[in-house]
Motif scaffolding. Structure first.
Motif, PDB file in Angstrom:
ATOM      1  N   ASN A 151     -44.224   5.376   9.845  1.00 63.70           N
ATOM      2  CA  ASN A 151     -44.850   5.772  10.739  1.00 63.70           C
ATOM      3  C   ASN A 151     -46.276   5.460  11.499  1.00 63.70           C
ATOM      4  OD1 ASN A 151     -43.118   7.937  10.983  1.00 63.70           O
ATOM      5  ND2 ASN A 151     -43.557   9.287   9.389  1.00 63.70           N
ATOM      6  N   GLY A 152     -45.919   4.181  10.964  1.00 65.59           N
ATOM      7  CA  GLY A 152     -47.159   3.109  10.891  1.00 65.59           C
ATOM      8  C   GLY A 152     -48.359   2.580   9.583  1.00 65.59           C
ATOM      9  N   LYS A 200     -45.374 -10.321  -2.253  1.00 62.77           N
ATOM     10  CA  LYS A 200     -43.929 -10.159  -1.566  1.00 62.77           C
ATOM     11  C   LYS A 200     -44.372  -9.045   0.023  1.00 62.77           C
ATOM     12  CE  LYS A 200     -39.400  -8.656   0.218  1.00 62.77           C
ATOM     13  NZ  LYS A 200     -37.874  -7.820  -0.427  1.00 62.77           N
ATOM     14  N   GLY A 201     -44.331  -9.577   1.294  1.00 63.53           N
ATOM     15  CA  GLY A 201     -44.582  -8.736   2.394  1.00 63.53           C
ATOM     16  C   GLY A 201     -46.223  -9.811   2.937  1.00 63.53           C
ATOM     17  N   ASP A 202     -46.827  -8.804   4.162  1.00 70.08           N
ATOM     18  CA  ASP A 202     -47.765  -9.905   4.535  1.00 70.08           C
ATOM     19  C   ASP A 202     -48.835  -8.731   5.204  1.00 70.08           C
ATOM     20  OD1 ASP A 202     -49.127 -11.253   6.124  1.00 70.08           O
ATOM     21  OD2 ASP A 202     -48.168 -11.647   7.794  1.00 70.08           O
ATOM     22  N   PRO A 203     -49.112  -8.413   4.615  1.00 68.93           N
ATOM     23  CA  PRO A 203     -50.446  -6.564   4.488  1.00 68.93           C
ATOM     24  C   PRO A 203     -51.555  -7.381   5.782  1.00 68.93           C
ATOM     25  CG  PRO A 203     -50.875  -7.182   2.270  1.00 68.93           C
ATOM     26  CD  PRO A 203     -49.777  -8.421   2.968  1.00 68.93           C
ATOM     27  N   GLU A 204     -52.443  -5.923   6.465  1.00 71.98           N
ATOM     28  CA  GLU A 204     -53.014  -6.311   7.597  1.00 71.98           C
ATOM     29  C   GLU A 204     -53.943  -6.705   6.633  1.00 71.98           C
ATOM     30  OE1 GLU A 204     -51.420  -3.628   7.148  1.00 71.98           O
ATOM     31  OE2 GLU A 204     -49.527  -4.216   9.167  1.00 71.98           O
ATOM     32  N   GLY A 245     -58.272  -6.939   5.218  1.00 73.76           N
ATOM     33  CA  GLY A 245     -58.644  -5.731   4.876  1.00 73.76           C
ATOM     34  C   GLY A 245     -58.591  -5.357   3.871  1.00 73.76           C
ATOM     35  N   PRO A 246     -59.007  -3.707   3.188  1.00 79.46           N
ATOM     36  CA  PRO A 246     -58.192  -3.082   2.669  1.00 79.46           C
ATOM     37  C   PRO A 246     -56.819  -2.423   2.933  1.00 79.46           C
ATOM     38  CG  PRO A 246     -60.842  -1.821   3.336  1.00 79.46           C
ATOM     39  CD  PRO A 246     -59.910  -3.116   4.390  1.00 79.46           C
ATOM     40  N   LEU A 247     -56.473  -2.554   1.424  1.00 78.87           N
ATOM     41  CA  LEU A 247     -54.903  -2.319   2.228  1.00 78.87           C
ATOM     42  C   LEU A 247     -54.688  -0.479   1.645  1.00 78.87           C
ATOM     43  CD1 LEU A 247     -51.579  -3.078   1.754  1.00 78.87           C
ATOM     44  CD2 LEU A 247     -52.022  -3.132   0.010  1.00 78.87           C
ATOM     45  N   ARG A 248     -54.013  -0.059   2.192  1.00 83.81           N
ATOM     46  CA  ARG A 248     -53.890   0.973   2.528  1.00 83.81           C
ATOM     47  C   ARG A 248     -52.579   1.529   2.043  1.00 83.81           C
ATOM     48  NH1 ARG A 248     -55.701   4.149   6.940  1.00 83.81           N
ATOM     49  NH2 ARG A 248     -56.385   6.066   6.106  1.00 83.81           N
ATOM     50  N   ILE A 249     -52.245   2.536   0.986  1.00 83.96           N
ATOM     51  CA  ILE A 249     -50.918   2.655   0.491  1.00 83.96           C
ATOM     52  C   ILE A 249     -50.561   4.201   0.400  1.00 83.96           C
ATOM     53  CG2 ILE A 249     -48.997   2.708  -0.599  1.00 83.96           C
ATOM     54  CD1 ILE A 249     -49.965  -0.498  -1.732  1.00 83.96           C
ATOM     55  N   ALA A 250     -49.446   5.209   1.142  1.00 86.19           N
ATOM     56  CA  ALA A 250     -49.378   6.027   0.798  1.00 86.19           C
ATOM     57  C   ALA A 250     -48.711   6.413   0.223  1.00 86.19           C
ATOM     58  CB  ALA A 250     -48.625   6.830   2.728  1.00 86.19           C
TER      59      ALA A 250
END
Length: 160
Positions: A125-126, A82-86, A88-93
């Protein structure tokens, strides 16, 4: 009459300075968040902006949210559910636990390690963040069936 008005003004300023420590440069204020507990995994899937199957590949950097430090992880994505990550590498906090006196992960960072996981995220927060500290990332072994139903409406990115 003038003296009570002056005292009220001084009192207001002192209250603002004491309560709003964020007005002092370099200071931080911690927020105690009352996290939602999803009754079903389907509810959690519906509320997430991004759901992926992936393996955290290490900590990339840090950010701050609610007055706590959050570790940002690079995630090797196997599948976007689900969704649309940008690109390149996916960065998740990893969303930190709050109400802990400044300790972000009292029981450990849920994205530490290199275990395959189902990750439920929202953007704040981006940055992508796991939805909650407790339910944002769960182990997901190969061969395990998805614990929720997907539909085209829930998996399609929002139209702009």
């Amino acid at each position: 009459m003038r003296r009570p008005v002056q005292l009220a003004g001084v009192g207001s300023i002192l209250c603002a300075l004491i309560a709003g420590c964020g007005l002092i440069p370099g200071s931080t204020a911690e927020v105690c968040v009352d996290w939602i507990r999803f009754k079903t995994v389907q509810d959690q899937f519906r509320q997430a902006t991004l759901v992926v199957i992936g393996t955290p590949a290490g900590t990339d950097s840090e950010t701050r949210i609610y007055g706590y430090t959050a570790h940002i992880h690079v995630v090797d994505v196997e599948d976007v559910l689900k969704g649309d990550p940008e690109p390149g590498p996916l960065r998740i906090a990893a969303m930190p636990v709050t109400c802990t006196g400044g300790v972000s992960y009292p029981e450990g960072d849920p994205l530490d390690g290199s275990r395959r996981m189902l990750i439920y995220a929202t953007k704040q927060n981006g940055y992508w963040f796991t939805m909650t500290p407790a339910q944002g990332a769960v182990p997901f072994d190969p061969g395990t069936s998805l614990p929720f139903e997907t539909s085209p409406l829930e998996t399609t990115p929002a139209l702009k």
